[in-house]
Design an enzyme around this catalytic site. Structure first.
Site, PDB file in Angstrom:
ATOM      1  N   ASP A 140      -6.645  -3.474  10.909  1.00  0.00           N
ATOM      2  CA  ASP A 140      -5.428  -2.527  11.100  1.00  0.00           C
ATOM      3  C   ASP A 140      -5.357  -2.131  12.512  1.00  0.00           C
ATOM      4  O   ASP A 140      -6.417  -2.356  13.115  1.00  0.00           O
ATOM      5  CB  ASP A 140      -5.700  -1.375  10.160  1.00  0.00           C
ATOM      6  N   CYS A 143       0.790  -1.055  -0.019  1.00  0.00           N
ATOM      7  CA  CYS A 143       0.090   0.101  -0.016  1.00  0.00           C
ATOM      8  C   CYS A 143       0.864   1.379  -0.097  1.00  0.00           C
ATOM      9  O   CYS A 143       2.104   1.168   0.347  1.00  0.00           O
ATOM     10  CB  CYS A 143      -0.985   0.048   1.223  1.00  0.00           C
TER      11      CYS A 143
HETATM   12  O1  LIG Z   1      -0.990   4.773   4.088  1.00  0.00           O
HETATM   13  C1  LIG Z   1      -1.593   5.852   4.708  1.00  0.00           C
HETATM   14  O2  LIG Z   1      -0.927   7.015   4.676  1.00  0.00           O
HETATM   15  C2  LIG Z   1      -2.949   5.745   5.318  1.00  0.00           C
HETATM   16  C3  LIG Z   1      -3.242   7.051   5.787  1.00  0.00           C
HETATM   17  C4  LIG Z   1      -4.858   6.895   6.216  1.00  0.00           C
HETATM   18  C5  LIG Z   1      -5.478   5.635   6.500  1.00  0.00           C
HETATM   19  C6  LIG Z   1      -4.916   4.856   5.923  1.00  0.00           C
HETATM   20  C7  LIG Z   1      -3.558   4.412   5.184  1.00  0.00           C
HETATM   21  N1  LIG Z   1      -3.088   3.238   4.781  1.00  0.00           N
HETATM   22  C8  LIG Z   1      -4.032   2.316   4.790  1.00  0.00           C
HETATM   23  C9  LIG Z   1      -3.520   1.026   4.590  1.00  0.00           C
HETATM   24  O3  LIG Z   1      -3.879   0.016   4.016  1.00  0.00           O
HETATM   25  C10 LIG Z   1      -1.977   0.680   5.139  1.00  0.00           C
HETATM   26  O4  LIG Z   1      -1.418  -0.179   4.254  1.00  0.00           O
HETATM   27  C11 LIG Z   1      -2.316   0.116   6.639  1.00  0.00           C
HETATM   28  O5  LIG Z   1      -2.867   1.198   7.255  1.00  0.00           O
HETATM   29  C12 LIG Z   1      -1.161  -0.492   7.286  1.00  0.00           C
HETATM   30  O6  LIG Z   1      -0.222   0.666   7.340  1.00  0.00           O
HETATM   31  P1  LIG Z   1       1.348   0.287   7.985  1.00  0.00           P
HETATM   32  O7  LIG Z   1       1.048  -0.124   9.246  1.00  0.00           O
HETATM   33  O8  LIG Z   1       2.070   1.399   7.794  1.00  0.00           O
HETATM   34  O9  LIG Z   1       1.624  -1.071   7.099  1.00  0.00           O
END
Ligand SMILES: O=C(O)c1ccccc1NCC(=O)[C@H](O)[C@H](O)COP(=O)(O)O
Length: 206
Positions: free
Chosen positions: A127, A8
């Site tokens: 999440d 992502c």
């Molecule tokens: O990626 C972002 O900046 C984000 C911001 C606000 C809401 C969701 C967001 N990302 C969503 C996703 O699917 C991410 O991959 C997920 O939250 C996991 O993130 P991480 O813990 O950094 O792998």
């Protein structure tokens, strides 16, 4: 069915192609303006059109108005939507597109009831419960995930090379999702970390 993998927060063609070449099943494009991984419609369309045909392109929104989602769908060839805010099922299903609904996990959260309230969701993306809705690189307590959920699970939140194997073995999700854990900086992916993350999933998914 092998565990599917979503990378992502893709903000460049180069990173999207690196994810696809490493074996990712999907990439996520963030349309939440407050995210450091936000991509505008023109740039998102360029990225999406440069991806190989087999790769799912997921468009991520947080409490967006419906007109914004529709304008995005008109401009960017998305195969899936992801709603990561406080959206209800009526809102999510109005776009007649497959969608993932994010659930922000914390003690006392009734995921069974939440999953049942999104019968049209392709899957629930689990999440961590963080400020800013997501993309924080924080794990949550995987023991909070009940068995026998009525929807497939995408495990997310703070996954990385060093924990994704344990996550796959313990949770046995339909898919995993990662952003921070494969980055060199917010929105800039580390291609070696992507490859190592995917290898970690494959090694555990036996
Ligand atoms: O990626 C972002 O900046 C984000 C911001 C606000 C809401 C969701 C967001 N990302 C969503 C996703 O699917 C991410 O991959 C997920 O939250 C996991 O993130 P991480 O813990 O950094 O792998």
């Amino acid at each position: 069915m092998p565990v599917r993998i979503k990378i992502c927060g893709i903000t460049s063609i180069t990173d999207g192609l690196a994810a696809a070449d490493a074996g990712a099943d999907a990439i996520g494009l963030v349309f939440y303006p407050r995210s450091p991984r936000f991509v505008d419609l023109g740039h998102a369309a360029e990225i999406a059109r440069a991806m190989p045909p087999f790769l799912d392109i997921v468009g991520l929104f947080v409490n967006a108005d419906a007109a914004t989602v529709r304008a995005t769908l008109a401009a960017v060839p998305l195969s899936l939507l992801q709603f990561h805010g406080d959206e209800d099922e009526a809102y999510c299903r109005q776009f007649d597109r497959p969608y993932l609904k994010a659930a922000r996990m914390r003690p006392g959260f009734d995921l069974v009831q939440y999953a049942a309230s999104f019968p049209s969701a392709q899957a629930l993306l689990l999440d961590a419960f963080v400020d800013g809705y997501g993309g924080a690189g924080h794990t949550f307590d995987w023991s909070l995930i009940p068995s026998g959920l009525p929807r497939p699970i995408v495990l997310s939140g703070g996954l990385a090379v060093d924990n994704v194997g344990e996550a796959v073995r313990r949770v046995r999700p339909a898919a995993v999702d990662v952003s921070s854990g494969v980055e060199v900086s917010k929105g800039v992916k580390d291609h070696a970390k992507i490859a190592a993350f995917i290898a970690g999933v494959r090694n555990a998914d036996v």
